[in-house]
Design a protein around this motif. Structure first.
Motif, PDB file in Angstrom:
ATOM      1  N   ILE A 296      24.159 -41.189  11.799  1.00  0.00           N
ATOM      2  CA  ILE A 296      25.286 -41.948  12.346  1.00  0.00           C
ATOM      3  C   ILE A 296      24.950 -42.472  13.741  1.00  0.00           C
ATOM      4  O   ILE A 296      25.215 -43.646  14.083  1.00  0.00           O
TER       5      ILE A 296
ATOM      6  N   GLN B  81      26.149 -54.585   6.982  1.00  0.00           N
ATOM      7  CA  GLN B  81      26.998 -53.918   6.003  1.00  0.00           C
ATOM      8  C   GLN B  81      26.340 -52.656   5.447  1.00  0.00           C
ATOM      9  O   GLN B  81      26.994 -51.631   5.211  1.00  0.00           O
TER      10      GLN B  81
ATOM     11  N   TYR C  75      26.753 -49.998   8.055  1.00  0.00           N
ATOM     12  CA  TYR C  75      28.129 -49.497   8.051  1.00  0.00           C
ATOM     13  C   TYR C  75      28.371 -48.543   6.872  1.00  0.00           C
ATOM     14  O   TYR C  75      29.054 -47.529   6.992  1.00  0.00           O
ATOM     15  N   ARG C  76      27.800 -48.931   5.753  1.00  0.00           N
ATOM     16  CA  ARG C  76      27.971 -48.118   4.560  1.00  0.00           C
ATOM     17  C   ARG C  76      27.308 -46.741   4.737  1.00  0.00           C
ATOM     18  O   ARG C  76      27.853 -45.700   4.349  1.00  0.00           O
TER      19      ARG C  76
ATOM     20  N   ILE D 158      26.756 -45.224   7.620  1.00  0.00           N
ATOM     21  CA  ILE D 158      27.565 -44.467   8.582  1.00  0.00           C
ATOM     22  C   ILE D 158      28.801 -43.882   7.887  1.00  0.00           C
ATOM     23  O   ILE D 158      29.175 -42.716   8.096  1.00  0.00           O
ATOM     24  N   TYR D 159      29.439 -44.715   7.021  1.00  0.00           N
ATOM     25  CA  TYR D 159      30.624 -44.245   6.310  1.00  0.00           C
ATOM     26  C   TYR D 159      30.283 -43.083   5.381  1.00  0.00           C
ATOM     27  O   TYR D 159      30.993 -42.060   5.342  1.00  0.00           O
ATOM     28  N   ASN D 160      29.199 -43.213   4.637  1.00  0.00           N
ATOM     29  CA  ASN D 160      28.831 -42.164   3.681  1.00  0.00           C
ATOM     30  C   ASN D 160      28.481 -40.854   4.391  1.00  0.00           C
ATOM     31  O   ASN D 160      28.866 -39.761   3.956  1.00  0.00           O
TER      32      ASN D 160
ATOM     33  N   SER E  61      29.466 -39.922   7.373  1.00  0.00           N
ATOM     34  CA  SER E  61      30.670 -39.329   7.962  1.00  0.00           C
ATOM     35  C   SER E  61      31.504 -38.640   6.884  1.00  0.00           C
ATOM     36  O   SER E  61      32.098 -37.578   7.118  1.00  0.00           O
ATOM     37  N   ARG E  62      31.570 -39.232   5.667  1.00  0.00           N
ATOM     38  CA  ARG E  62      32.288 -38.585   4.572  1.00  0.00           C
ATOM     39  C   ARG E  62      31.598 -37.284   4.177  1.00  0.00           C
ATOM     40  O   ARG E  62      32.257 -36.263   3.911  1.00  0.00           O
TER      41      ARG E  62
ATOM     42  N   SER F 295      32.411 -34.776   6.762  1.00  0.00           N
ATOM     43  CA  SER F 295      33.792 -34.303   6.611  1.00  0.00           C
ATOM     44  C   SER F 295      33.907 -33.284   5.479  1.00  0.00           C
ATOM     45  O   SER F 295      34.615 -32.278   5.594  1.00  0.00           O
TER      46      SER F 295
ATOM     47  N   THR G 240      35.723 -42.695  -6.270  1.00  0.00           N
ATOM     48  CA  THR G 240      35.486 -42.693  -4.822  1.00  0.00           C
ATOM     49  C   THR G 240      33.995 -42.556  -4.511  1.00  0.00           C
ATOM     50  O   THR G 240      33.480 -43.187  -3.571  1.00  0.00           O
TER      51      THR G 240
ATOM     52  N   GLN H 115      28.033 -44.188  -4.253  1.00  0.00           N
ATOM     53  CA  GLN H 115      26.966 -43.364  -3.698  1.00  0.00           C
ATOM     54  C   GLN H 115      26.122 -42.725  -4.797  1.00  0.00           C
ATOM     55  O   GLN H 115      24.903 -42.594  -4.656  1.00  0.00           O
TER      56      GLN H 115
END
Length: 583
Positions: free
Chosen positions: A353, A372, A375-376, A378-380, A382-383, A386, A422, A426
């Motif tokens: 990240i 993009q 960003y994807r 970073i999103y993955n 971070s998920r 989490s 969801t 991935q």
């Protein structure tokens, strides 16, 4: 040996094995020494018990002799001691015929009583002999003694008893005793006799002027007195274990049994002469059901079994302590590994990240497609971060007993579809083929949607993480055993049968192969098991090395308000459809 025993466990470090072996030896060596000392002590107790029991039996046999002497002295005090007073003070004969008969009636052990005044010397008494028996009474002057057997036998018995008065057997009594037994070969017709006598002293000259005594009725002694005596004493005395009945008896000079308190006895371990009254006879003592050696051995065995029991409990306690120590050491090691793995799991997504965020911030991305992609990622990540944090927090709540669930009716197929959709991108981006199957019209289940989604996600993530070359995942939701089952299957590395029982334990990870090389916290499956069991369901696994795994999450179907079981109704509909189709 202890070192080799623990070293066989390959999952235990060598340092831990050495520590446990040293602790085990520190406990076992004193225990072994104490066991050896206890065994020697039990041997000493066995010998002491043998001696104590023999001494106790000897006293029991001696109590018969003491009782016989006490009874005879009591009779002698009542019958013989008043005689000197009557002779020297009142100047009258000691007994009348009526008085003598009352003596025989009151004391059946007495067969004959007599008084002999012989050679009084300077005494003013005349030589005379009184002899009384239940059938006759004789009063003779000295000139008429010759040929009278009663007086001659009584005189001879008193002379012999007087000679023995200083012996140890007679020293404790003021009376003289004599027993004359008939020869065993029957060569002499004289019967077996026993006498008790008392010397008469002239109060003025203090010289012996005669004697007074009685002859015992030997038949009465054999048939009535001694049997009653030994029976009474055997009831009143208990010398030894309660289970071993004390038996007392009396033997004659030839060792033949005169009487016994029981019909049989294991062995007579102690004997005591009935001296001074009947020195040729012996009182015997033993146990009816056991001998002294048996009792000593039983005492030893009882102590030995108790020692074995204590040692067994001690060893069991040591084994439990060692087992607990091994588990604690392994748990400490697993927690250390968990911290290391979690640190790695947290560090990797954070690094990605940070890297892609700095790249985007510094404007180094040339195309919008590349931006993009970043960003994807970073999103993955971070998920993923989490999800890991959620697992750790949920596990912490479970350990603290504060994890709560909000149960509502849930369509398990829709919840599973939402999780798959969801994360489908991935999954496919990682090169996996994803196949899904959701049966229609499935009954609802009572569940916490977030908790069930987390459990399904953990199973899907496991399939992704532990697949090697063949990247295939299938997810299905269907009816099974009156409930709804979610199945997540892969073609990954699989799990050995020996490890399948433990994969749902907290912090546990398979120790070999790709499972061990892939980083993880070891909490995912433990959370799945806890969540499913909290929903009154179950989770199972079917797996084999190199052939993949199939995890099945099963929850019971809800019962509708009208009381019907939707799962049963659904199975009935399927059967009816099948019948209609065949028709």
């Amino acid at each position: 040996m202890a070192f080799a025993l623990f070293r066989r466990r390959r999952d235990l470090p060598l340092s831990h094995v050495r520590l446990i072996a040293l602790a085990l030896l520190a406990v076992l060596l004193p225990a072994i020494v104490l066991l050896i000392l206890q065994y020697r002590s039990l041997c000493d107790v066995q010998q002491t018990t043998r001696i104590a029991v023999r001494e106790s039996l000897r006293k029991a046999a001696g109590s018969v002799a003491w009782r016989v002497q006490g009874d005879m002295e009591r009779i002698a005090e009542e019958v013989l001691l008043p005689v000197p007073s009557k002779l020297f003070v009142k100047r009258q004969p000691p007994w009348t015929a009526e008085c003598a008969q009352s003596v025989f009636k009151e004391h059946p052990e007495v067969e004959e009583i007599f008084l002999v005044i012989n050679d009084p010397g300077d005494s003013n008494l005349e030589s005379v002999a009184y002899v009384y028996s239940p059938s006759r009474a004789l009063i003779l002057e000295k000139s008429k003694w010759c040929g009278v057997d009663d007086i001659e036998r009584a005189t001879a018995a008193h002379e012999r008893a007087d000679l023995l008065a200083g012996t140890a057997a007679n020293a404790r009594s003021r009376f003289c005793y004599w027993q004359d037994s008939a020869p065993a070969d029957g060569s002499s017709p004289s019967p077996e006799t026993a006498y008790v006598s008392y010397c008469l002293l002239d109060p003025e000259s203090e010289h012996e002027v005669g004697f007074v005594g009685f002859r015992l009725d030997m038949a009465q002694m054999r048939e009535h007195y001694l049997p009653q005596l030994v029976s009474e004493l055997s009831r009143n005395e208990q010398r030894g274990p309660a289970s071993a009945e004390l038996v007392l008896g009396v033997l004659d000079r030839e060792g033949r049994q005169i009487c016994s308190s029981a019909p049989s006895v294991a062995s007579y371990a102690a004997r005591a002469s009935l001296a001074p009254v009947l020195p040729r006879w012996e009182a015997t003592a033993g146990f009816r059901t056991a001998d002294v050696d048996d009792l000593a051995r039983a005492s030893f065995e009882k102590g030995l079994w108790f020692t074995v029991l204590v040692v067994t409990v001690l060893l069991a306690g040591i084994a439990m302590i060692v087992r607990a120590a091994v588990r604690e050491l392994k748990l400490a090691e697993v927690k250390q590994t968990f911290v290391s793995n979690v640190s790695h799991e947290l560090k990797t997504p954070l690094a990605l990240i940070r890297l892609f965020a700095e790249t985007l911030e510094m404007g180094r991305v040339k195309t919008s497609e590349k931006a993009q992609e970043y960003y994807r990622i970073i999103y993955n990540e971070s998920r993923r971060l989490s999800q890991l944090i959620d697992n750790i927090l949920d596990f912490s709540r479970i350990e603290a007993g504060s994890r709560e669930y909000s149960f509502v009716p849930v369509d398990l197929a829709e919840a599973t579809r939402a999780v798959v959709e969801t994360y489908e991108y991935q999954i496919r981006a990682a090169g996996f083929e994803l196949a899904t199957r959701f049966d229609p019209d499935l009954p609802r289940v009572e569940a916490d949607p977030d908790a069930i989604s987390q459990a399904i996600l953990n199973l899907v993530n496991n399939s992704v993480k532990y697949s090697d070359e063949t990247k295939q995942i299938s997810v299905s939701v269907r009816m099974k055993d009156g409930g709804v089952a979610v199945e997540v299957a892969d073609r990954g590395i699989g799990i050995p049968l020996s490890e399948q029982r433990r994969i749902f334990e907290k912090f546990y990870r398979v120790s070999t192969g790709l499972v061990h090389e892939t980083k993880g916290s070891g909490l995912g499956l433990a959370l799945v098991k806890h969540i499913v069991e909290a929903h009154r369901g179950r989770v199972s696994v079917e797996s084999a090395p190199r052939r993949g795994s199939r995890f099945t999450l099963w929850l019971p179907a809800m019962v509708e308000a009208n009381g019907t079981d939707p799962a049963a109704a659904r199975e009935g509909d399927l059967v009816a459809q099948s019948v209609d189709h065949r028709g």
